[in-house]
Design a protein around this motif. Structure first.
Motif, PDB file in Angstrom:
ATOM      1  N   MET A 108       0.734  -1.184  -0.038  1.00  0.00           N
ATOM      2  CA  MET A 108       0.051  -0.132   0.127  1.00  0.00           C
ATOM      3  C   MET A 108       1.023   1.169  -0.086  1.00  0.00           C
ATOM      4  O   MET A 108       0.509   2.052  -0.576  1.00  0.00           O
ATOM      5  CB  MET A 108      -0.925  -0.096   1.102  1.00  0.00           C
ATOM      6  CG  MET A 108      -2.128  -1.108   1.177  1.00  0.00           C
ATOM      7  SD  MET A 108      -2.896  -0.783  -0.263  1.00  0.00           S
ATOM      8  CE  MET A 108      -3.396   0.548  -0.087  1.00  0.00           C
ATOM      9  N   ALA A 109       1.886   1.162   0.804  1.00  0.00           N
ATOM     10  CA  ALA A 109       2.917   2.324   0.762  1.00  0.00           C
ATOM     11  C   ALA A 109       3.414   2.703  -0.845  1.00  0.00           C
ATOM     12  O   ALA A 109       3.572   3.699  -1.031  1.00  0.00           O
ATOM     13  CB  ALA A 109       3.879   2.205   1.527  1.00  0.00           C
ATOM     14  N   THR A 110       3.613   1.590  -1.364  1.00  0.00           N
ATOM     15  CA  THR A 110       4.105   1.802  -2.821  1.00  0.00           C
ATOM     16  C   THR A 110       3.102   2.248  -3.776  1.00  0.00           C
ATOM     17  O   THR A 110       3.443   3.112  -4.356  1.00  0.00           O
ATOM     18  CB  THR A 110       4.825   0.341  -3.422  1.00  0.00           C
ATOM     19  OG1 THR A 110       5.684  -0.100  -2.476  1.00  0.00           O
ATOM     20  CG2 THR A 110       5.266   0.462  -4.838  1.00  0.00           C
ATOM     21  N   LEU A 111       1.782   1.797  -3.472  1.00  0.00           N
ATOM     22  CA  LEU A 111       0.591   2.205  -4.322  1.00  0.00           C
ATOM     23  C   LEU A 111       0.302   3.726  -4.223  1.00  0.00           C
ATOM     24  O   LEU A 111       0.352   4.352  -5.208  1.00  0.00           O
ATOM     25  CB  LEU A 111      -0.398   1.461  -4.088  1.00  0.00           C
ATOM     26  CG  LEU A 111      -0.295  -0.001  -4.529  1.00  0.00           C
ATOM     27  CD1 LEU A 111      -1.618  -0.768  -4.030  1.00  0.00           C
ATOM     28  CD2 LEU A 111      -0.336  -0.043  -6.074  1.00  0.00           C
ATOM     29  N   ILE A 112       0.473   4.080  -2.789  1.00  0.00           N
ATOM     30  CA  ILE A 112       0.437   5.647  -2.798  1.00  0.00           C
ATOM     31  C   ILE A 112       1.394   6.429  -3.052  1.00  0.00           C
ATOM     32  O   ILE A 112       1.200   7.694  -3.455  1.00  0.00           O
ATOM     33  CB  ILE A 112      -0.145   5.943  -1.376  1.00  0.00           C
ATOM     34  CG1 ILE A 112       0.855   5.771  -0.391  1.00  0.00           C
ATOM     35  CG2 ILE A 112      -1.401   5.221  -0.806  1.00  0.00           C
ATOM     36  CD1 ILE A 112       0.808   6.199   1.191  1.00  0.00           C
ATOM     37  N   ALA A 113       2.470   5.955  -3.124  1.00  0.00           N
ATOM     38  CA  ALA A 113       3.745   6.493  -3.710  1.00  0.00           C
ATOM     39  C   ALA A 113       3.590   6.796  -5.158  1.00  0.00           C
ATOM     40  O   ALA A 113       3.907   8.065  -5.826  1.00  0.00           O
ATOM     41  CB  ALA A 113       5.105   5.938  -3.359  1.00  0.00           C
ATOM     42  N   GLN A 114       3.055   5.816  -5.763  1.00  0.00           N
ATOM     43  CA  GLN A 114       2.843   5.913  -7.316  1.00  0.00           C
ATOM     44  C   GLN A 114       1.793   6.943  -7.663  1.00  0.00           C
ATOM     45  O   GLN A 114       1.726   7.288  -8.795  1.00  0.00           O
ATOM     46  CB  GLN A 114       2.619   4.388  -7.788  1.00  0.00           C
ATOM     47  CG  GLN A 114       3.722   3.418  -7.808  1.00  0.00           C
ATOM     48  CD  GLN A 114       3.250   1.997  -8.001  1.00  0.00           C
ATOM     49  OE1 GLN A 114       1.883   1.756  -8.203  1.00  0.00           O
ATOM     50  NE2 GLN A 114       4.241   0.971  -8.270  1.00  0.00           N
ATOM     51  N   ARG A 115       0.782   7.132  -6.548  1.00  0.00           N
ATOM     52  CA  ARG A 115      -0.098   8.077  -7.057  1.00  0.00           C
ATOM     53  C   ARG A 115       0.242   9.489  -6.542  1.00  0.00           C
ATOM     54  O   ARG A 115      -0.517  10.538  -6.508  1.00  0.00           O
ATOM     55  CB  ARG A 115      -1.298   7.570  -6.116  1.00  0.00           C
ATOM     56  CG  ARG A 115      -2.141   6.527  -7.141  1.00  0.00           C
ATOM     57  CD  ARG A 115      -3.030   5.660  -6.171  1.00  0.00           C
ATOM     58  NE  ARG A 115      -3.666   4.670  -6.982  1.00  0.00           N
ATOM     59  CZ  ARG A 115      -3.208   3.716  -7.471  1.00  0.00           C
ATOM     60  NH1 ARG A 115      -2.052   3.139  -7.317  1.00  0.00           N
ATOM     61  NH2 ARG A 115      -3.868   2.924  -8.088  1.00  0.00           N
ATOM     62  N   GLY A 116       1.392   9.813  -6.474  1.00  0.00           N
ATOM     63  CA  GLY A 116       2.005  10.988  -6.128  1.00  0.00           C
ATOM     64  C   GLY A 116       1.989  11.472  -4.771  1.00  0.00           C
ATOM     65  O   GLY A 116       2.082  12.713  -4.574  1.00  0.00           O
TER      66      GLY A 116
END
Length: 379
Positions: free
Chosen positions: A303-311
């Motif tokens: 989830m930390a990776t996914l929100i990082a990918q969303r800026g």
């Protein structure tokens, strides 16, 4: 209580210090300090591993009684690391759901687990410095030196499939399998919406005395009232609409089992907290091909990776994960601000919308209502 009183006020003489053993140091540390900590279970397991190794060396004749702190040198650390990571296996017992029989499997212990035991031993010795002649110099290895870098992350499609699995269950097992997976489903919802560590997920509660869910402010404090923060800080987070939906459908703990109770023609939902979802999570991980070695923190990292990918900014992500701690005076006011972790909240809202589109089953909780008698019923 008598032991604690004695240890707190006894002033050891020189003879006492000369005969003070490693076993006594670990026992006194546990009695006065370790047993009172939030991480008591982990402390006990680490000290137990050290104790087992010392007993092993006494049995094989490598060490002799009494085992004094001065025997804990660099050579002892080498032997402990080799025994813990290569010689002494971790044994696991699993029950076959089809045959009902038990299978026993073994695996090597992680090197990081051994190093954590060394760190715990050092803490026990330092705690009892006044009871011994000298504290031995033990050097533990940093986590980066014993833990290989892991780059596997769950994709949004995989998370959606896991959520569908917890809703539909495995039809080959039993019709009641979906109900048995409800704690795992709630666990996943909590992990997706909060990025919390596993122990914090089990602690999430809506009870007013816990002072965690500030409904009007839209904030969830992962650290319940009365719990002292540790180095693994539990932050307060803005509540997304998905998390609010599940919290509204909860009586106490978020991670709980649900069953239907009946009396005459009345039916209501009974929620019972669970200790953990390790078994169900392990079965699901094997089912979806999660590589061996990736445990319950995989969802947090994904989830930390996914929100990082969303800026989401690199300033917000450490705050949301609890890696960066706000000053106490600032935290009291900032967490109730509409702008607090606004990027994180928006990213989690967007992820929930995408998950709902990808899933074959509803993402939100089943509608329920609490009646005047305090019982929760499906509507």
């Amino acid at each position: 209580m008598l032991d604690r009183h004695y240890l707190a006020f006894h002033q050891p003489a020189d003879d006492d210090k000369a005969s003070y053993t490693v076993h006594q140091a670990m026992t006194d540390y546990w009695t006065l300090h370790g047993s009172e900590q939030v991480s008591a279970d982990a402390i006990r397991a680490r000290l137990k591993l050290v104790n087992r190794f010392i007993d092993h060396e006494l049995t094989t004749g490598v060490l002799r009684e009494p085992v004094l702190p001065k025997v804990l040198d660099a050579e002892w650390l080498i032997r402990f690391r080799k025994w813990g990571a290569e010689i002494d296996p971790v044994t696991q017992r699993r029950r076959d759901p089809k045959t009902g029989g038990w299978t026993v499997s073994t695996r090597k212990r992680a090197r990081s687990t051994v190093e954590e035991s060394i760190i715990q031993l050092k803490a026990a010795l330092r705690f009892n410095v006044k009871r011994m002649e000298a504290v031995p110099e033990l050097k533990h290895l940093p986590r980066a030196a014993v833990t290989p870098e892991r780059n596997f992350r769950l994709s949004l499609d995989q998370i959606a499939e896991m959520l569908d699995y917890t809703a539909e269950g495995d039809p080959e097992l039993s019709p009641a399998h979906p109900a048995r997976l409800m704690p795992l489903r709630r666990y996943l919802i909590g992990a997706i919406c909060t990025l919390a560590r596993p122990d914090a997920l089990y602690d999430i509660s809506v009870r007013p005395d816990r002072q965690q869910w500030h409904r009007n402010a839209g904030v969830l404090d992962l650290n319940p009232a009365g719990r002292i923060q540790t180095r693994k800080n539990r932050p307060a987070l803005p509540v997304t609409s998905l998390l609010a939906n599940w919290l509204e459908a909860t009586d106490d703990r978020l991670v709980c089992h649900e069953s239907v109770a009946e009396e005459d023609e009345d039916r209501w939902v009974v929620q019972r907290p669970v200790a953990d979802v390790k078994k169900a999570r392990s079965v699901m991980a094997r089912r979806f091909g999660v590589p061996v070695g990736f445990g319950p923190k995989l969802m947090r990292h994904s989830m930390a990776t996914l929100i990082a990918q969303r800026g989401v900014s690199q300033q917000e992500i450490p705050l949301a994960l609890g890696h960066v701690v706000l000053p106490p005076s600032t935290r009291r006011y900032v967490i109730f601000s509409p702008a607090y972790l606004i990027q994180t909240k928006q990213a989690l809202e967007d992820i929930a919308i995408e998950l709902a589109r990808k899933m074959a089953t509803p993402l939100h909780a089943k509608p329920t209502q609490v009646g005047p008698d305090g019982r929760r019923r499906q509507t």
